[in-house]
Design an enzyme around this catalytic site. Structure first.
Site, PDB file in Angstrom:
ATOM      1  N   LYS A  70      12.386 -10.667 -10.522  1.00  0.00           N
ATOM      2  CA  LYS A  70      11.245 -10.716  -9.591  1.00  0.00           C
ATOM      3  C   LYS A  70       9.957 -10.683 -10.380  1.00  0.00           C
ATOM      4  O   LYS A  70       9.797  -9.863 -11.284  1.00  0.00           O
ATOM      5  CB  LYS A  70      11.316  -9.504  -8.640  1.00  0.00           C
ATOM      6  N   LYS A  94       8.434  -2.500 -14.855  1.00  0.00           N
ATOM      7  CA  LYS A  94       7.756  -2.007 -13.650  1.00  0.00           C
ATOM      8  C   LYS A  94       8.753  -1.828 -12.487  1.00  0.00           C
ATOM      9  O   LYS A  94       8.760  -0.800 -11.819  1.00  0.00           O
ATOM     10  CB  LYS A  94       6.650  -2.995 -13.247  1.00  0.00           C
ATOM     11  N   LYS A 106       8.971 -14.092 -14.345  1.00  0.00           N
ATOM     12  CA  LYS A 106       7.580 -14.571 -14.268  1.00  0.00           C
ATOM     13  C   LYS A 106       7.604 -16.084 -14.404  1.00  0.00           C
ATOM     14  O   LYS A 106       8.584 -16.643 -14.890  1.00  0.00           O
ATOM     15  CB  LYS A 106       6.763 -13.980 -15.429  1.00  0.00           C
ATOM     16  N   THR A 190      -1.278  -2.689  -3.293  1.00  0.00           N
ATOM     17  CA  THR A 190      -1.475  -2.292  -4.693  1.00  0.00           C
ATOM     18  C   THR A 190      -2.537  -1.201  -4.792  1.00  0.00           C
ATOM     19  O   THR A 190      -2.332  -0.176  -5.466  1.00  0.00           O
ATOM     20  CB  THR A 190      -1.807  -3.519  -5.570  1.00  0.00           C
ATOM     21  N   ASN A 221      -9.087  -7.380  -4.769  1.00  0.00           N
ATOM     22  CA  ASN A 221      -8.059  -6.822  -3.883  1.00  0.00           C
ATOM     23  C   ASN A 221      -7.654  -5.392  -4.264  1.00  0.00           C
ATOM     24  O   ASN A 221      -7.634  -4.501  -3.411  1.00  0.00           O
ATOM     25  CB  ASN A 221      -6.841  -7.760  -3.900  1.00  0.00           C
ATOM     26  N   SER A 349       6.367  -5.967  -1.724  1.00  0.00           N
ATOM     27  CA  SER A 349       7.064  -7.265  -1.814  1.00  0.00           C
ATOM     28  C   SER A 349       8.571  -7.048  -1.631  1.00  0.00           C
ATOM     29  O   SER A 349       9.251  -7.835  -0.966  1.00  0.00           O
ATOM     30  CB  SER A 349       6.824  -7.917  -3.172  1.00  0.00           C
TER      31      SER A 349
HETATM   32  P1  NAD Z   1      -8.909 -10.115  -7.744  1.00  0.00           P
HETATM   33  O1  NAD Z   1      -9.091 -11.496  -8.275  1.00  0.00           O
HETATM   34  O2  NAD Z   1      -8.836  -9.903  -6.270  1.00  0.00           O
HETATM   35  O3  NAD Z   1     -10.081  -9.161  -8.284  1.00  0.00           O
HETATM   36  C1  NAD Z   1     -10.446  -9.092  -9.622  1.00  0.00           C
HETATM   37  C2  NAD Z   1     -11.816  -8.443  -9.685  1.00  0.00           C
HETATM   38  O4  NAD Z   1     -12.182  -8.278 -11.050  1.00  0.00           O
HETATM   39  C3  NAD Z   1     -12.922  -9.278  -9.042  1.00  0.00           C
HETATM   40  O5  NAD Z   1     -13.806  -8.418  -8.360  1.00  0.00           O
HETATM   41  C4  NAD Z   1     -13.626  -9.908 -10.255  1.00  0.00           C
HETATM   42  O6  NAD Z   1     -14.991 -10.236 -10.001  1.00  0.00           O
HETATM   43  C5  NAD Z   1     -13.511  -8.753 -11.227  1.00  0.00           C
HETATM   44  N1  NAD Z   1     -13.737  -9.146 -12.616  1.00  0.00           N
HETATM   45  C6  NAD Z   1     -13.363 -10.269 -13.257  1.00  0.00           C
HETATM   46  N2  NAD Z   1     -13.804 -10.227 -14.523  1.00  0.00           N
HETATM   47  C7  NAD Z   1     -14.450  -9.065 -14.684  1.00  0.00           C
HETATM   48  C8  NAD Z   1     -15.115  -8.422 -15.753  1.00  0.00           C
HETATM   49  N3  NAD Z   1     -15.198  -9.020 -16.942  1.00  0.00           N
HETATM   50  N4  NAD Z   1     -15.655  -7.213 -15.554  1.00  0.00           N
HETATM   51  C9  NAD Z   1     -15.581  -6.593 -14.355  1.00  0.00           C
HETATM   52  N5  NAD Z   1     -14.962  -7.141 -13.299  1.00  0.00           N
HETATM   53  C10 NAD Z   1     -14.409  -8.348 -13.459  1.00  0.00           C
HETATM   54  O7  NAD Z   1      -7.617  -9.553  -8.484  1.00  0.00           O
HETATM   55  P2  NAD Z   1      -6.704  -8.314  -8.063  1.00  0.00           P
HETATM   56  O8  NAD Z   1      -5.559  -8.830  -7.266  1.00  0.00           O
HETATM   57  O9  NAD Z   1      -7.566  -7.231  -7.518  1.00  0.00           O
HETATM   58  O10 NAD Z   1      -6.108  -7.907  -9.482  1.00  0.00           O
HETATM   59  C11 NAD Z   1      -6.824  -7.083 -10.386  1.00  0.00           C
HETATM   60  C12 NAD Z   1      -5.877  -6.633 -11.480  1.00  0.00           C
HETATM   61  O11 NAD Z   1      -4.773  -5.953 -10.900  1.00  0.00           O
HETATM   62  C13 NAD Z   1      -5.269  -7.747 -12.343  1.00  0.00           C
HETATM   63  O12 NAD Z   1      -5.076  -7.227 -13.638  1.00  0.00           O
HETATM   64  C14 NAD Z   1      -3.910  -7.975 -11.696  1.00  0.00           C
HETATM   65  O13 NAD Z   1      -2.974  -8.529 -12.611  1.00  0.00           O
HETATM   66  C15 NAD Z   1      -3.551  -6.546 -11.335  1.00  0.00           C
HETATM   67  N6  NAD Z   1      -2.546  -6.435 -10.272  1.00  0.00           N
HETATM   68  C16 NAD Z   1      -2.760  -6.958  -9.033  1.00  0.00           C
HETATM   69  C17 NAD Z   1      -1.789  -6.796  -8.056  1.00  0.00           C
HETATM   70  C18 NAD Z   1      -1.995  -7.292  -6.649  1.00  0.00           C
HETATM   71  O14 NAD Z   1      -1.103  -7.067  -5.797  1.00  0.00           O
HETATM   72  N7  NAD Z   1      -3.113  -7.933  -6.332  1.00  0.00           N
HETATM   73  C19 NAD Z   1      -0.583  -6.131  -8.350  1.00  0.00           C
HETATM   74  C20 NAD Z   1      -0.393  -5.597  -9.630  1.00  0.00           C
HETATM   75  C21 NAD Z   1      -1.399  -5.748 -10.579  1.00  0.00           C
END
Ligand code: NAD
Length: 415
Positions: A70, A94, A106, A190, A221, A349
């Site tokens: 997954k 994880k 992946k 998350t 998010n 999920s």
């Molecule tokens: P997203 O795209 O919704 O949000 C990312 C945020 O980071 C945005 O606000 C963006 O403007 C900001 N950002 C980008 N570059 C930046 C910088 N240089 N400095 C400060 N802020 C910056 O993404 P997300 O889904 O919130 O994911 C964020 C992190 O969490 C990622 O590392 C992702 O891999 C991880 N993650 C997400 C999920 C999920 O379910 N969405 C699950 C596990 C891990």
């Protein structure tokens, strides 16, 4: 100067150190240091202007001893095999930390999705779904969105998958739109999981959430839903940022109003009553709890000694470089590692996959209660390992997950 390790090499180094710490038989490392299977596909896409451009797609199964693999599908222009392999392995660890019956996988396409028209994106996704259809499956490998993909991409993917297989099996992919079998609560999961991890850490280490100053890097998010949950628990959101810059207010900001402001203006910058700071500043502002929830490598050897938080909840994947971890440990800062802290997304999920297979759907409250139970148990299980081996919570998480994967491989007779 020491050679900079690639993501796959640094993942392997962590795994090797953990295997040695636990005194595991060498065959464990021998198996997990090779992805089980890799499928590479060429995707010749007919562009809107009639030309044909070929994109490379890949899907990786890292380890399936504990169940179907997954992990997400990433659309990014700089995807390389090394990073994809590391991401697949991280999903193995994880999923095992939160004790889901899954292995790790992946995949992705080497493409900038923003450079394609909507029609091109749909055709490319459908071509990818056909190309990897025999390599995914509800009992084989279950993708989900990742960077550059979303619920709409998942919807095109399953439509094509249904056509290829002649069967309607929504559990083949997760984080779908609700009307196509998605789970309630997935969108917030998350960030909500980050909050549950913080609740447990706050109890274990005596850091009260009520009145705590919380700083978030990112306001997407994960950060957003974490912020809502912290604010509901009486914490103060003192700082947040995005790629354009950041905001700080020592008295706290209303996270719902901050989201409205970001939706209206495209950035957190300019929020009423807040000072302007840089995108990276939330890492080092005065706070009790820091949630890096933007990108990898946010806490480095350059800024780790300036971190003021007592507790770090890693919302992003890989936000702390290994050398910075040592600096944080010297400062007695507690770090709840990404493979636990942000596992709420994959956990819901998994709930979606269960609901799809049962054909019976849960209320948001049921999803939420089950998520809380999973996160709480994962935190306690990894803390137990970290106490037993007298190591960090991160190493405790690796001990827990590698131990679980090794046990499954042993029982299957693979090692
Ligand atoms: P997203 O795209 O919704 O949000 C990312 C945020 O980071 C945005 O606000 C963006 O403007 C900001 N950002 C980008 N570059 C930046 C910088 N240089 N400095 C400060 N802020 C910056 O993404 P997300 O889904 O919130 O994911 C964020 C992190 O969490 C990622 O590392 C992702 O891999 C991880 N993650 C997400 C999920 C999920 O379910 N969405 C699950 C596990 C891990």
């Amino acid at each position: 100067m020491a050679k900079k390790l690639s993501p796959w090499e640094s993942q392997l180094l962590n795994v090797k150190k953990t295997c040695d710490l636990m005194g595991l038989e060498p065959s464990v490392y021998e198996v997990v240091s090779h992805p089980k299977a890799i499928l590479k596909v060429a995707l010749p896409l007919k562009m809107d202007d009639g030309t044909v451009k070929t994109f490379e797609g890949v899907r990786i199964h890292h380890n399936d001893a504990r169940g179907p693999t997954k992990g997400g599908i990433r659309y990014h222009p700089n995807i390389d095999m090394d990073t994809e392999m590391a991401l697949a392995a991280w999903m193995t660890w994880k999923n095992a930390v939160v004790n889901l019956p899954y292995g790790g996988g992946k995949g992705g396409i080497n493409v900038d999705p923003k450079a394609l028209s909507k029609g091109e994106l749909e055709r490319l996704t459908r071509m990818y779904a056909v190309a990897i259809a025999n390599f995914v499956g509800v009992d084989l490998d279950v993708p989900a969105p990742d960077v550059g993909t979303n619920a709409q991409v998942m919807a095109w993917f399953i439509d094509e998958y249904y056509k290829v297989t002649g069967r309607i099996t929504p559990g083949v992919i997760t984080a779908k739109p609700i009307s196509l079998g998605g789970s309630l609560g997935r969108n917030a999961a998350t960030g909500r999981g980050c909050y549950f991890a913080a609740v447990e850490a706050s109890k274990s280490y005596g850091i009260p959430l009520k009145g705590a100053k919380v700083s978030l890097q990112g306001y997407g998010n994960v950060a957003l839903h974490a912020a809502y949950n912290f604010a509901n628990a009486g914490s103060k959101i003192v700082s947040a940022s995005d790629s354009k810059g950041g905001v700080y207010n020592k008295d706290g900001m209303d996270p719902w109003k901050l989201k409205e402001h970001k939706d209206k203006t495209g950035s957190v910058l300019g929020f009423k009553g807040a000072e302007t700071i840089s995108s990276a500043d939330p890492i080092t502002v005065d706070c009790d709890i820091l949630c890096p929830a933007a990108l990898q490598n946010a806490i480095t050897t350059e800024n780790a000694s300036d971190v003021k938080a007592k507790l770090i909840i890693e919302g992003a994947n890989g936000p702390t470089v290994p050398e910075a971890d040592k600096i944080l440990a010297e400062k007695d800062i507690i770090v709840v590692p990404d493979i636990c802290a942000n596992a709420g997304g994959v956990t819901v999920s998994y709930f979606e996959w269960v609901q799809n297979r049962q054909g019976f759907y849960w209320t948001e409250e049921e999803v939420d209660q089950r998520l809380e139970r999973v996160m709480l148990k994962a935190f306690h299980d990894l803390k137990e390992q970290s106490d037993k081996y007298k190591v960090s919570l991160r190493t405790g998480a690796y001990v827990l997950s590698i131990g679980r994967v090794a046990e499954a491989m042993r029982l299957l007779g693979r090692i």
